[in-house]
Design a protein around this motif. Structure first.
Motif, PDB file in Angstrom:
ATOM      1  N   GLY A   1       0.279  -1.297  -0.198  1.00 59.88           N
ATOM      2  CA  GLY A   1       0.120   0.008  -0.281  1.00 59.88           C
ATOM      3  C   GLY A   1       0.740   0.922  -0.068  1.00 59.88           C
ATOM      4  O   GLY A   1       2.625   1.848  -0.127  1.00 59.88           O
ATOM      5  N   TYR A   2       0.531   1.810   0.353  1.00 55.01           N
ATOM      6  CA  TYR A   2       0.965   4.029   0.290  1.00 55.01           C
ATOM      7  C   TYR A   2       0.155   4.601   0.698  1.00 55.01           C
ATOM      8  O   TYR A   2      -1.177   5.194   0.779  1.00 55.01           O
ATOM      9  N   ILE A   3       0.938   5.347   1.519  1.00 55.23           N
ATOM     10  CA  ILE A   3       0.422   6.465   3.071  1.00 55.23           C
ATOM     11  C   ILE A   3       0.579   7.696   1.921  1.00 55.23           C
ATOM     12  O   ILE A   3       1.944   8.404   1.845  1.00 55.23           O
ATOM     13  N   MET A   4      -0.147   8.361   1.028  1.00 59.74           N
ATOM     14  CA  MET A   4      -0.563   9.728   0.668  1.00 59.74           C
ATOM     15  C   MET A   4      -0.603  10.948   1.389  1.00 59.74           C
ATOM     16  O   MET A   4      -2.026  11.199   2.309  1.00 59.74           O
ATOM     17  N   GLN A   5      -0.099  11.548   1.778  1.00 61.05           N
ATOM     18  CA  GLN A   5      -0.495  13.051   2.398  1.00 61.05           C
ATOM     19  C   GLN A   5      -0.775  13.701   1.537  1.00 61.05           C
ATOM     20  O   GLN A   5      -0.107  14.417   0.813  1.00 61.05           O
ATOM     21  N   SER A   6      -2.251  14.398   2.325  1.00 57.16           N
ATOM     22  CA  SER A   6      -2.418  15.986   1.198  1.00 57.16           C
ATOM     23  C   SER A   6      -1.817  16.445   0.899  1.00 57.16           C
ATOM     24  O   SER A   6      -1.137  16.995   1.876  1.00 57.16           O
ATOM     25  N   LYS A   7      -2.699  16.942   0.062  1.00 56.38           N
ATOM     26  CA  LYS A   7      -1.379  18.277  -0.605  1.00 56.38           C
ATOM     27  C   LYS A   7      -1.825  19.295  -0.043  1.00 56.38           C
ATOM     28  O   LYS A   7      -1.225  20.960   0.439  1.00 56.38           O
ATOM     29  N   SER A   8      -2.790  19.712   0.569  1.00 59.58           N
ATOM     30  CA  SER A   8      -4.293  20.650   1.302  1.00 59.58           C
ATOM     31  C   SER A   8      -4.274  20.919   2.601  1.00 59.58           C
ATOM     32  O   SER A   8      -4.362  21.746   3.033  1.00 59.58           O
ATOM     33  N   ASN A   9      -4.037  19.652   3.010  1.00 59.08           N
ATOM     34  CA  ASN A   9      -3.815  19.743   4.564  1.00 59.08           C
ATOM     35  C   ASN A   9      -2.332  18.761   5.286  1.00 59.08           C
ATOM     36  O   ASN A   9      -2.632  16.752   5.114  1.00 59.08           O
ATOM     37  N   LYS A  10      -1.919  18.456   6.021  1.00 59.71           N
ATOM     38  CA  LYS A  10      -0.324  17.963   5.919  1.00 59.71           C
ATOM     39  C   LYS A  10      -1.277  17.391   7.214  1.00 59.71           C
ATOM     40  O   LYS A  10      -0.785  16.109   7.461  1.00 59.71           O
ATOM     41  N   ARG A  11      -2.141  17.412   7.801  1.00 58.25           N
ATOM     42  CA  ARG A  11      -3.182  16.084   8.568  1.00 58.25           C
ATOM     43  C   ARG A  11      -3.093  15.128   8.011  1.00 58.25           C
ATOM     44  O   ARG A  11      -3.970  14.041   8.736  1.00 58.25           O
ATOM     45  N   VAL A  12      -4.248  14.864   7.192  1.00 56.78           N
ATOM     46  CA  VAL A  12      -4.969  14.178   6.327  1.00 56.78           C
ATOM     47  C   VAL A  12      -4.016  13.084   5.761  1.00 56.78           C
ATOM     48  O   VAL A  12      -2.957  13.856   4.752  1.00 56.78           O
ATOM     49  N   GLU A  13      -4.681  12.140   5.716  1.00 60.40           N
ATOM     50  CA  GLU A  13      -3.205  11.135   5.372  1.00 60.40           C
ATOM     51  C   GLU A  13      -5.081   9.814   3.733  1.00 60.40           C
ATOM     52  O   GLU A  13      -5.928   9.485   4.454  1.00 60.40           O
ATOM     53  N   PHE A  14      -4.348   9.318   3.172  1.00 60.25           N
ATOM     54  CA  PHE A  14      -5.223   8.763   1.702  1.00 60.25           C
ATOM     55  C   PHE A  14      -4.263   7.209   1.529  1.00 60.25           C
ATOM     56  O   PHE A  14      -2.888   7.210   1.638  1.00 60.25           O
TER      57      PHE A  14
END
Length: 323
Positions: free
Chosen positions: A203-216
């Motif tokens: 899998g891959y944990i991606m950090q949101s570009k608009s909010n560093k506290r959000v991950e996908f």
């Protein structure tokens, strides 16, 4: 109705064999507990972690499979980790209990690009028992076979091996469970002697570009059984959001299917969890997509956990938040 009962018995029997092949794997690992799948994840993170799982399958069907499990893992040095797994599984008149003791070691492949490699091994002790004392006469079998008596139980030992590669938010885990063949008596009946199964989790944990506290976090879990070449795949997706205190909540969905029946899923369902002041809670619901769907309300799983004894590692191969 008679056909349905036969269908249920066939599925239950198949699940009984699967019990002896491996610990039951549903969505426990998605409750931020990858250690469920592989010993290589033991010790990654800044805390000792405890996770308790309770799973009830096919709610509404009498004597449906029911499982409870406990997972504990933590770091024992800057580059090594250890863990312990206990489980109890019930399926009608069959009982299975097991324990796993795991060890992992983590190394740095490249410090600058944050590439790490981990190795893990687990020792497994499993016991399997049939509750013959609960057997009752039926219309078709009015008398219980007098030869079925005593303690119908057996224990076996085995090992798991795993390797894990990490590169920033990307992870790839390959695990071989039950590497030893089972010793069987050819005169007592037919049963699988190849208990080995293979698992890939990536899998891959991606950090949101608009909010560093959000991950996908999209992920895939694949498992293949050597006994009959049966294989299945989980397609998962999670959304996770942190606050300033490193507490977080997440929501997700999982889709499980046999690899020759992509559009005919075994289970599909939502899940969610929360971490607050080192206390963890998660819930998962799986809808049954087969002929049993009209006779049960699905599979329910609850996870409760605690993180404690925080200690910062000197090696980046084990430090930081990782799920």
């Amino acid at each position: 109705m008679k056909k349905l009962i036969i269908y249920i018995l066939l599925i239950t029997t198949g699940y009984g064999f699967a019990q002896e092949l491996n610990l039951p794997v549903w969505t426990q690992y998605l409750a931020d507990n990858n250690f469920v799948l592989s010993p290589t994840f033991a010790g990654i993170g800044d805390n000792v972690r405890i996770r308790i799982n309770g799973l009830t399958q096919w709610v509404g069907i009498k004597d449906a499979p029911d499982n409870q499990s406990l997972y504990v893992d933590g770091r024992i040095s800057n580059r090594s980790g250890a863990g312990l797994s206990l489980y109890n599984d019930r399926n009608g008149n069959t009982r299975q209990q097991g324990i796993k003791a795991s060890f992992s070691h983590h190394i740095i492949l490249d410090y600058t690009s944050r590439q790490y490699l981990s190795f893990g091994i687990s020792y497994n002790l499993n016991s399997f028992r049939v509750d013959v004392e609960n057997f009752e006469p039926t219309y078709d079998i009015p008398i219980i076979d007098p030869n079925i008596d005593g303690d119908r139980a057996i224990s076996n030992n085995n090992f798991d091996l795993g390797v894990l590669y990490r590169n920033k938010g990307f992870y790839f885990s390959f695990n071989v469970n039950n590497i030893l063949d089972k010793e069987i008596d050819n005169f007592t009946g037919i049963e699988p002697n190849l208990l080995r199964n293979y698992q890939i989790y990536t899998g891959y944990i991606m950090q949101s570009k608009s909010n560093k506290r959000v991950e996908f976090e999209p992920s895939v879990f694949y498992q293949l059984f050597s006994s009959d070449n049966r294989s299945s795949t989980d397609l998962n997706f999670k959304y996770r959001k942190y606050n300033r205190n490193e507490d977080y909540y997440w929501i997700g969905v999982s889709y499980r299917f046999l690899n020759d029946q992509f559009f005919n899923p075994l289970n599909i369902g939502p899940m969610a969890g929360i971490m607050k002041s080192k206390f963890y809670f998660a819930y998962s619901y799986q809808i049954t997509i087969n002929d049993l769907a009209g006779y049960n309300s699905g599979t329910h799983m609850i996870t409760i956990g605690f993180d404690f004894l925080q200690g910062i590692s000197d090696c980046p191969c084990t430090e930081g938040r990782y799920h």
